[in-house]
Design a protein around this motif. Structure first.
Motif, PDB file in Angstrom:
ATOM      1  N   ILE A   1       0.837  -1.200   0.000  1.00  0.00           N
ATOM      2  CA  ILE A   1       0.000   0.000   0.000  1.00  0.00           C
ATOM      3  C   ILE A   1       0.872   1.249   0.000  1.00  0.00           C
ATOM      4  CG2 ILE A   1      -1.700   1.314   1.330  1.00  0.00           C
ATOM      5  CD1 ILE A   1      -2.799  -1.331   2.353  1.00  0.00           C
ATOM      6  N   TYR A   2       1.937   1.208   0.779  1.00  0.00           N
ATOM      7  CA  TYR A   2       2.813   2.379   0.918  1.00  0.00           C
ATOM      8  C   TYR A   2       3.478   2.768  -0.408  1.00  0.00           C
ATOM      9  CZ  TYR A   2       7.106   4.913   2.093  1.00  0.00           C
ATOM     10  OH  TYR A   2       8.141   5.816   2.126  1.00  0.00           O
ATOM     11  N   CYS A   3       3.958   1.772  -1.148  1.00  0.00           N
ATOM     12  CA  CYS A   3       4.710   2.086  -2.358  1.00  0.00           C
ATOM     13  C   CYS A   3       3.872   2.023  -3.631  1.00  0.00           C
ATOM     14  CB  CYS A   3       5.919   1.160  -2.492  1.00  0.00           C
ATOM     15  SG  CYS A   3       5.496  -0.563  -2.816  1.00  0.00           S
ATOM     16  N   SER A   4       2.597   1.662  -3.506  1.00  0.00           N
ATOM     17  CA  SER A   4       1.744   1.586  -4.695  1.00  0.00           C
ATOM     18  C   SER A   4       1.459   2.973  -5.253  1.00  0.00           C
ATOM     19  CB  SER A   4       0.427   0.894  -4.346  1.00  0.00           C
ATOM     20  OG  SER A   4      -0.435   0.879  -5.460  1.00  0.00           O
ATOM     21  N   PRO A   5       1.508   3.155  -6.588  1.00  0.00           N
ATOM     22  CA  PRO A   5       1.195   4.455  -7.190  1.00  0.00           C
ATOM     23  C   PRO A   5      -0.217   4.924  -6.852  1.00  0.00           C
ATOM     24  CG  PRO A   5       2.152   2.954  -8.794  1.00  0.00           C
ATOM     25  CD  PRO A   5       1.880   2.148  -7.577  1.00  0.00           C
ATOM     26  N   LYS A   6      -1.160   3.978  -6.860  1.00  0.00           N
ATOM     27  CA  LYS A   6      -2.552   4.283  -6.536  1.00  0.00           C
ATOM     28  C   LYS A   6      -3.007   3.274  -5.478  1.00  0.00           C
ATOM     29  CE  LYS A   6      -3.595   6.257 -11.078  1.00  0.00           C
ATOM     30  NZ  LYS A   6      -4.458   6.187 -12.278  1.00  0.00           N
ATOM     31  N   PRO A   7      -2.823   3.610  -4.212  1.00  0.00           N
ATOM     32  CA  PRO A   7      -3.098   2.651  -3.135  1.00  0.00           C
ATOM     33  C   PRO A   7      -4.497   2.068  -3.158  1.00  0.00           C
ATOM     34  CG  PRO A   7      -1.947   4.572  -2.288  1.00  0.00           C
ATOM     35  CD  PRO A   7      -2.317   4.893  -3.698  1.00  0.00           C
ATOM     36  N   PHE A   8      -5.513   2.909  -3.390  1.00  0.00           N
ATOM     37  CA  PHE A   8      -6.891   2.404  -3.342  1.00  0.00           C
ATOM     38  C   PHE A   8      -7.168   1.453  -4.504  1.00  0.00           C
ATOM     39  CE2 PHE A   8      -7.343   6.205  -0.671  1.00  0.00           C
ATOM     40  CZ  PHE A   8      -8.003   5.639   0.416  1.00  0.00           C
ATOM     41  N   ARG A   9      -6.543   1.694  -5.638  1.00  0.00           N
ATOM     42  CA  ARG A   9      -6.719   0.778  -6.764  1.00  0.00           C
ATOM     43  C   ARG A   9      -6.147  -0.591  -6.408  1.00  0.00           C
ATOM     44  NH1 ARG A   9      -4.989   2.450 -12.777  1.00  0.00           N
ATOM     45  NH2 ARG A   9      -6.838   3.738 -12.446  1.00  0.00           N
ATOM     46  N   TYR A  10      -4.984  -0.598  -5.741  1.00  0.00           N
ATOM     47  CA  TYR A  10      -4.400  -1.871  -5.321  1.00  0.00           C
ATOM     48  C   TYR A  10      -5.266  -2.540  -4.255  1.00  0.00           C
ATOM     49  CZ  TYR A  10      -1.732  -4.948  -2.310  1.00  0.00           C
ATOM     50  OH  TYR A  10      -1.356  -5.997  -1.519  1.00  0.00           O
ATOM     51  N   ILE A  11      -5.735  -1.778  -3.267  1.00  0.00           N
ATOM     52  CA  ILE A  11      -6.515  -2.350  -2.164  1.00  0.00           C
ATOM     53  C   ILE A  11      -7.755  -3.070  -2.670  1.00  0.00           C
ATOM     54  CG2 ILE A  11      -7.940  -1.745  -0.159  1.00  0.00           C
ATOM     55  CD1 ILE A  11      -5.891   0.463   0.468  1.00  0.00           C
ATOM     56  N   PHE A  12      -8.429  -2.480  -3.661  1.00  0.00           N
ATOM     57  CA  PHE A  12      -9.681  -3.056  -4.147  1.00  0.00           C
ATOM     58  C   PHE A  12      -9.491  -3.904  -5.399  1.00  0.00           C
ATOM     59  CE2 PHE A  12     -11.018   0.721  -1.733  1.00  0.00           C
ATOM     60  CZ  PHE A  12     -11.885   0.106  -0.832  1.00  0.00           C
ATOM     61  N   SER A  13      -8.235  -4.133  -5.803  1.00  0.00           N
ATOM     62  CA  SER A  13      -7.976  -5.032  -6.924  1.00  0.00           C
ATOM     63  C   SER A  13      -8.088  -6.476  -6.463  1.00  0.00           C
ATOM     64  CB  SER A  13      -6.579  -4.773  -7.498  1.00  0.00           C
ATOM     65  OG  SER A  13      -5.577  -5.146  -6.556  1.00  0.00           O
ATOM     66  N   PHE A  14      -8.085  -7.404  -7.413  1.00  0.00           N
ATOM     67  CA  PHE A  14      -8.189  -8.825  -7.067  1.00  0.00           C
ATOM     68  C   PHE A  14      -7.062  -9.242  -6.139  1.00  0.00           C
ATOM     69  CE2 PHE A  14      -6.755 -13.181  -7.971  1.00  0.00           C
ATOM     70  CZ  PHE A  14      -7.869 -13.891  -7.562  1.00  0.00           C
ATOM     71  N   TYR A  15      -5.826  -8.935  -6.521  1.00  0.00           N
ATOM     72  CA  TYR A  15      -4.690  -9.329  -5.704  1.00  0.00           C
ATOM     73  C   TYR A  15      -4.674  -8.586  -4.368  1.00  0.00           C
ATOM     74  CZ  TYR A  15      -2.673 -11.934  -9.589  1.00  0.00           C
ATOM     75  OH  TYR A  15      -2.445 -12.851 -10.586  1.00  0.00           O
ATOM     76  N   GLY A  16      -5.127  -7.343  -4.349  1.00  0.00           N
ATOM     77  CA  GLY A  16      -5.184  -6.598  -3.098  1.00  0.00           C
ATOM     78  C   GLY A  16      -6.153  -7.224  -2.113  1.00  0.00           C
ATOM     79  N   VAL A  17      -7.322  -7.631  -2.596  1.00  0.00           N
ATOM     80  CA  VAL A  17      -8.316  -8.280  -1.736  1.00  0.00           C
ATOM     81  C   VAL A  17      -7.785  -9.617  -1.238  1.00  0.00           C
ATOM     82  CG1 VAL A  17     -10.624  -9.302  -1.675  1.00  0.00           C
ATOM     83  CG2 VAL A  17     -10.261  -7.111  -2.829  1.00  0.00           C
TER      84      VAL A  17
END
Length: 280
Positions: free
Chosen positions: A81-97
């Motif tokens: 989350i810290y280094c992701s360009p778009k944290p919320f996109r990662y959080i709610f992506s398949f791999y993020g979930v």
């Protein structure tokens, strides 16, 4: 700094981004392989924990191991989350979930006993191996299977409802013939017996004792053998049609011939490379 990065991170964020999300970089590949290795070890430890004799002897070690893996994966999730360009996109992506729910059961186990065994969900994270080993190209074959399943869903639903109706009829008949004294205590219980019989599972926990009941059971068994091949035939037909549609979409730019295999590089008729606009 990472090329083509959509944000302007600090040097630390850029380095972490390259290692954690950079599947095309040597460091990124090594990191993902290490994570997958840790995932497999954590699931193996979970399996050992479910074995009564092993768990009693090594309970403390397994408990510490489980939480060590959980803390490592929690830290990894937070760093992503810290280094992701778009944290919320990662959080709610398949791999993020998947990354989130892979650590959640350990924390739930503090309030719900046994919730830690849901950590087997962590195996979903191994799907990243498709990206690491460049196996994404095989998703096209998986998409063909998925489309075939979607195209056959109505036929299979009709078939499923028909089987459910038959199971209800057979179950009701067995309830009337056998009755509670032979284990058929209710119509739902009799329907359960019918489904077990039709699917050829045959647990043997409920069996007919009367002659008429055995005749009905024999009819249910023969019906089960007769209908088992139906959904397979439906899916196979749709799969064949889907594969044919994919082949027809591969048209040679030189001679306009279609019907090539999905992995074909050159035209089977003129030898022109597929995707080119002329035979030269």
């Amino acid at each position: 700094m990472v090329a083509n990065s959509p944000f302007t991170p600090s040097d630390l964020q850029a380095k972490l981004y390259e290692v954690i999300f950079g599947t095309d970089t040597p460091l990124g590949k090594r990191f993902d392989i290490v994570v997958i290795f840790l995932i497999l070890l954590s699931v193996l430890a979970l399996m050992f924990d479910s074995m009564a004799g092993f768990s009693e002897q090594w309970q403390n070690y397994l408990y510490v191991t489980e939480w060590a893996f959980t803390l490592v994966f929690t830290l990894e999730y937070m760093v992503r989350i810290y280094c992701s360009p778009k944290p919320f996109r990662y959080i709610f992506s398949f791999y993020g979930v998947v990354d989130f729910i892979s650590v959640l059961p350990s924390y739930l186990s503090l309030f719900i006993a046994g919730a830690n065994y849901l950590l087997v969900i962590r195996l979903l994270r191994v799907l990243r191996i498709f990206r690491i080993l460049k196996l994404i190209r095989y998703w096209s074959e998986a998409n063909i299977l998925m489309r075939a399943m979607l195209m056959s869903r109505r036929k299979i639903l009709v078939f499923f409802m028909s089987v459910l109706v038959l199971a209800t009829i057979f179950g009701s008949m067995m309830y009337l013939v056998e009755g509670p004294e032979h284990g058929f205590s209710s119509i739902p219980t009799s329907i359960y017996w019918t489904i077990v019989t039709i699917t050829t599972v045959g647990y043997g926990d409920i069996t007919p004792h009367t002659g008429l009941g055995r005749i009905i059971a024999s009819a249910a068994m023969l019906t089960g053998y007769s209908i088992l091949a139906v959904p397979t035939g439906i899916f196979t037909a749709e799969l064949a049609q889907e594969m044919q549609r994919v082949r027809k979409s591969l048209v040679c730019g030189g001679c306009s011939v279609s019907g090539h295999e999905t992995d074909a590089i050159f035209c089977r008729h003129c030898g022109c490379q597929l995707g080119s606009t002329n035979a030269d």
